[in-house]
Each structure stands twice: as structure tokens, then as C-alpha cells.
Enzyme design. Structure first.
Site, PDB file in Angstrom:
ATOM      1  CG  ASP A 401      -1.850   1.057   1.413  1.00 37.39           C
ATOM      2  OD1 ASP A 401      -2.014   1.839   0.500  1.00 37.39           O
ATOM      3  OD2 ASP A 401      -2.639   1.421   2.316  1.00 37.39           O
ATOM      4  CB  CYS A 428      -4.159   6.720  -2.506  1.00 33.66           C
ATOM      5  SG  CYS A 428      -2.520   7.137  -2.572  1.00 33.66           S
TER       6      CYS A 428
END
Length: 470
Positions: A401, A428
Site C-alpha cells: 500500500d 491511492c
């Protein structure tokens, strides 16, 4: 004689075609160039006043609406259009999700150019307002004025503001009355601080002169009902500092953690500052599936708690753990994902570059009686090497991540070298994720893709991808 690049042009009856990057919409000028227009919705037909001309595009604003899009709705926030926050608040939520899913698909196809499975439907957020658990506001003695106020001949009186920076204007603050991003008592606390400071003539920060008492204000909330408030002061004025902090604690006894920092350096970042606890404890607790996570003033934690839970469930589902796997959680932060998947894994190894985050991760694991998670601090591209893997065992599954920039090439090389069966990539920024997927394509096939909307009313979107060894 040709027009100068700075000349303003009005294009008439322009149809808005698409929602583009950074929350602005896209149309085509009569000369074929792209026009980027804020605060409009695909389907609107508008006259556009341009204010910037480049080789391949114009930037402009809608000055007249001829037709309104069927996808348009009335924004609920009084600050919409001036505040740079919720740029898509004038677009139906179903349509926001459509454009977010589309953006992910375009990035993975155009930048990644890898073979893709059918996309799973984007997971929308149940809460479309009041979903954030962290907000930061700035004080200024130079409030942003509306055009009406500027044209007025009346005395505008107090120019103090507590709110958000006007986009691209570092010294102008929009005074916020009601923000729809964080649940109460967020608005009540902010408005009380501003009103009390005004009543007692406490000086709001002047960014040009670098003076004033009150600089910034942060509020963090948790699904447990706990609240953290941190006020950043510029000047070290003990009497007035205690005056406002005591008032706040008396007025809002539900505050779990009241903290402050005195920061007289040029920038207002608190990460290199010594934060002082004034009342309560120096952290608040968030809870997820019975796990408790402490969040301090500097902690990174997903800003939409409810949707973070959904994101982590998808991540765990994609990992398909049976209880026998060694899992590496790269860019682990405070170890939230690592601990969330730990009960379905044999062992989880978390790696993170921020030392404070790893201290939090270890404390959280202890609080949650988790014994099969280990956490290590260091720069991913340096730490994640052969000797580290020899020491901790080859992973069966890697969860990664990374920040917006994506994974460092050295990290990707190491993943390709040790070749775990599965990699779950949470991102993201699907553009850098797509770039990384292309680099991993020689050994890995993308088998599942699911975008997740963490930030309704904005263009931001998370994406989860499962890669399996070919």
C-alpha cells in the site's frame, strides 16, 4: 497579428464532455483544443471565459449556462465553488462513481497496457457526507473576501478567519461556517474557537508578517466517539494559550485528548515539532472488528474509518488466506492492514519507513494481543533485501500500500526476484499503480480489480488489484 497567450477568449455554447483529472471537467474548443473548466458537470452547455492558453489546452470558467446536465444536483454546502474541497458536490453520486471507475480503467489500460480481467464494480461509500475522521483548519487575519464584499463601500470590520486555504493562494483563508466533511462536534468546536478568540482579541496568524497567536487547528474523531483537538500557536503566550485551551475543555468535556504545539518556524507542519499534552491522553482509539488502534497527533490513519474497514476487507478477500501463509505488508504504516489480516495468516511482517508509525504498530499489536505480527522500520528499497527475506522467510503473499508515487523500482525488482504466489496492491493513485503493474507483467497476471471510493464529492479514488504468479 496573432493573439498573445494571455488574451482572454469567450467560447459560446460549449458542451462539457467528461470529468477530468483533479476534479475539473473537460470540453473541446472550436479549434479542437481541450478546455479545462471547474465547477461544471459533464452534460452542461456553457459559455466559457478562458484565462489561460497553452499549446494543447485552455483553462477557463463557465460564465453562462445554456443547458444544465441531467447529472447535476444542487450542492448542499454554502461554501461550494469558493472552497477547493468538494469539487464534485454538484454531481450525482452515482455519476461520481462512474467517473472514478472510468479513471481507474483508463489508467490501467492506457498506462499499464497489461491484460486485465473484468473490473469489479466500484464500492461506493455509505456515507457521502460527514465521513472524514481528520480535519485541519488555518487561522488568518486576512479573510478571503467575496466579490460583493470587495465592491462594497461599507466597513468590513473583523477580517479574522478560521477555515481552509483558497486554492493556489497561500495567504488567504476562507472562513468556514459549516463543513460537511466531519461529524459534529467538529463544526461546533471550530466555531467556538473562532468566536472565543474574537471575543478575547486573541491575534489570528498573519502569514505575510509571520505574527499572531493562533496558527492552525486539527480535530480527529473516531468511531468509538473519542475526539482529539490540537491547536498550533505561533507565539509562546502562556496566559492566552491556557485561556483558550481551558475554555475549550470546559465547553466540550467530551474531548478525549487536548494538545497544543508552539511553532514559530516558517511552515506549519507539526511532524518535526514537540507536541504537548494539555488535558486527557495523547491518543484516541479507533476500533475495527474488535481490534483497537491508537491514533496520536502525528499518526497516519485512513481518513474515512468506515470505508477503510471495507477497503481492508477487500484486501483480505483478495489475499485469500488460509492460515498457513507468511504475509509481508509493505508500507505498513501503523500496521492496520497487517493486524487486520493476521488472524488468517501464519505470520505477518510489516515494513515502514516512519519510526513513529512502527512504534504505534508494535503498541497496537500488543494492545490487541497479536503475537504473529512483527514490524520493522527502514526505507523499503534498502530494507527489503535478500538478507531480510532470509531472516524472516519467503512470503507467500505480499500486500503493498505505497504512497502516491507508487513503489520504488528496487522494491518491484525484489518482488519479482522472490516471486510470491500473490501480490495484493492497494493504491491511492491508479496512474502510478498502472506503471508498476506494467513492470510486474513479466511474472504476474492481474486477476482481480476493484476500485473503492474513500472520498465522496472529490475526484480521489483508491484501487485494489490482485496479481497472481503466471
Amino acid at each position: 497579428m496573432g493573439r498573445k497567450n494571455t488574451d482572454k477568449v469567450v467560447f459560446h455554447q460549449i458542451q462539457v464532455l467528461d470529468a477530468g483529472a483533479k476534479g475539473v471537467s473537460v470540453a473541446k474548443a472550436p479549434d479542437g483544443k481541450v478546455i479545462f473548466i471547474p465547477n461544471v458537470v459533464p452534460g452542461d452547455v456553457v459559455d466559457v471565459q478562458t484565462f489561460k492558453k497553452r499549446k494543447a489546452y485552455y483553462e477557463g470558467k463557465a460564465v453562462k449556462f445554456h443547458e444544465l446536465s441531467e447529472h447535476r444536483i444542487e450542492p448542499i454546502c454554502e461554501h461550494f465553488g469558493v472552497c477547493g474541497g468538494c469539487k464534485w458536490q454538484n454531481m450525482k453520486y452515482s455519476q461520481q462513481l462512474y467517473y472514478k471507475q472510468n479513471e481507474v480503467k483508463n489508467h490501467l489500460q492506457r498506462i499499464g497496457k497489461v491484460e486485465l480481467p473484468e473490473f469489479e464494480t466500484i464500492l461506493g461509500s455509505e456515507k457521502q457526507f460527514f465521513y472524514r475522521n481528520k480535519m485541519e483548519f488555518s487561522f488568518s487575519n486576512s479573510r478571503w473576501l467575496t466579490e460583493k464584499e470587495i465592491e462594497s463601500t461599507e466597513d468590513l470590520g473583523n477580517r479574522n478567519a478560521l477555515g481552509f486555504h483558497i486554492p493556489k493562494m497561500w495567504d488567504k483563508i476562507l472562513d468556514i461556517q459549516k463543513c460537511h466533511l466531519q461529524e459534529d462536534p467538529s463544526n461546533a468546536i471550530r466555531n467556538e474557537i473562532r468566536d472565543f478568540a474574537n471575543e478575547h482579541n486573541l491575534a489570528f496568524f498573519n502569514p505575510r508578517e509571520q505574527s499572531g497567536l493562533l496558527r492552525t487547528f486539527m480535530i480527529r474523531t473516531a468511531s468509538t466517539g473519542e475526539i482529539m483537538v490540537l491547536i498550533q500557536f505561533f507565539e509562546n503566550d502562556k496566559k492566552n494559550r491556557e485561556l483558550i485551551l481551558d475554555h475549550l475543555y470546559e465547553k466540550f468535556p467530551q474531548i478525549t485528548s487536548l494538545q497544543y504545539v508552539v511553532n514559530s518556524k516558517q511552515n506549519d507542519t507539526i511532524y518535526d515539532q514537540d507536541i504537548k499534552l494539555y488535558k486527557g491522553r495523547d491518543y484516541i482509539l479507533e476500533e475495527m472488528e474488535g481490534l483497537k488502534f491508537s491514533i496520536n497527533a502525528k499518526s497516519f490513519y485512513q481518513t474515512n474509518s468506515d470505508q477503510a474497514y471495507e477497503l481492508y476487507k477487500i484486501t483480505r478477500d483478495f489475499a485469500g488466506l488460509t492460515g498457513n501463509e507468511t504475509v509481508y505488508d509493505l508500507y505498513t504504516g501503523t500496521g492496520t492492514i497487517a493486524q487486520f489480516v493476521s488472524k488468517k495468516a501464519k505470520k505477518v511482517i510489516g515494513v515502514e519507513s516512519v519510526p513513529e508509525a512502527i512504534l504505534d504498530a508494535k503498541a497496537n499489536a500488543e494492545r490487541n494481543n497479536i503475537t504473529n505480527c512483527e514490524f520493522f522500520v527502514g526505507d523499503m528499497k534498502v530494507v527489503f533485501n535478500e538478507s531480510f527475506i532470509a531472516q524472516h522467510g519467503k512470503p507467500d503473499v505480499i500486500i503493498t500500500d505505497p504512497p502516491r508515487d507508487g513503489m520504488h523500482a528496487a522494491v518491484i525488482d525484489q518482488i519479482l526476484k522472490i516471486a510470491p504466489k500473490k501480490v495484493v496492491y492497494v493504491s491511492c493513485n491508479s496512474a502510478t499503480q498502472a506503471r508498476d503493474l506494467a513492470l510486474m507483467d513479466e511474472k504476474y497476471k492481474v486477476t482481480r480489480v476493484r476500485p473503492v471510493d474513500m472520498f465522496p464529492q472529490t475526484h480521489h479514488v483508491e484501487n485494489v488489484v490482485l496479481l497472481e504468479l503466471r
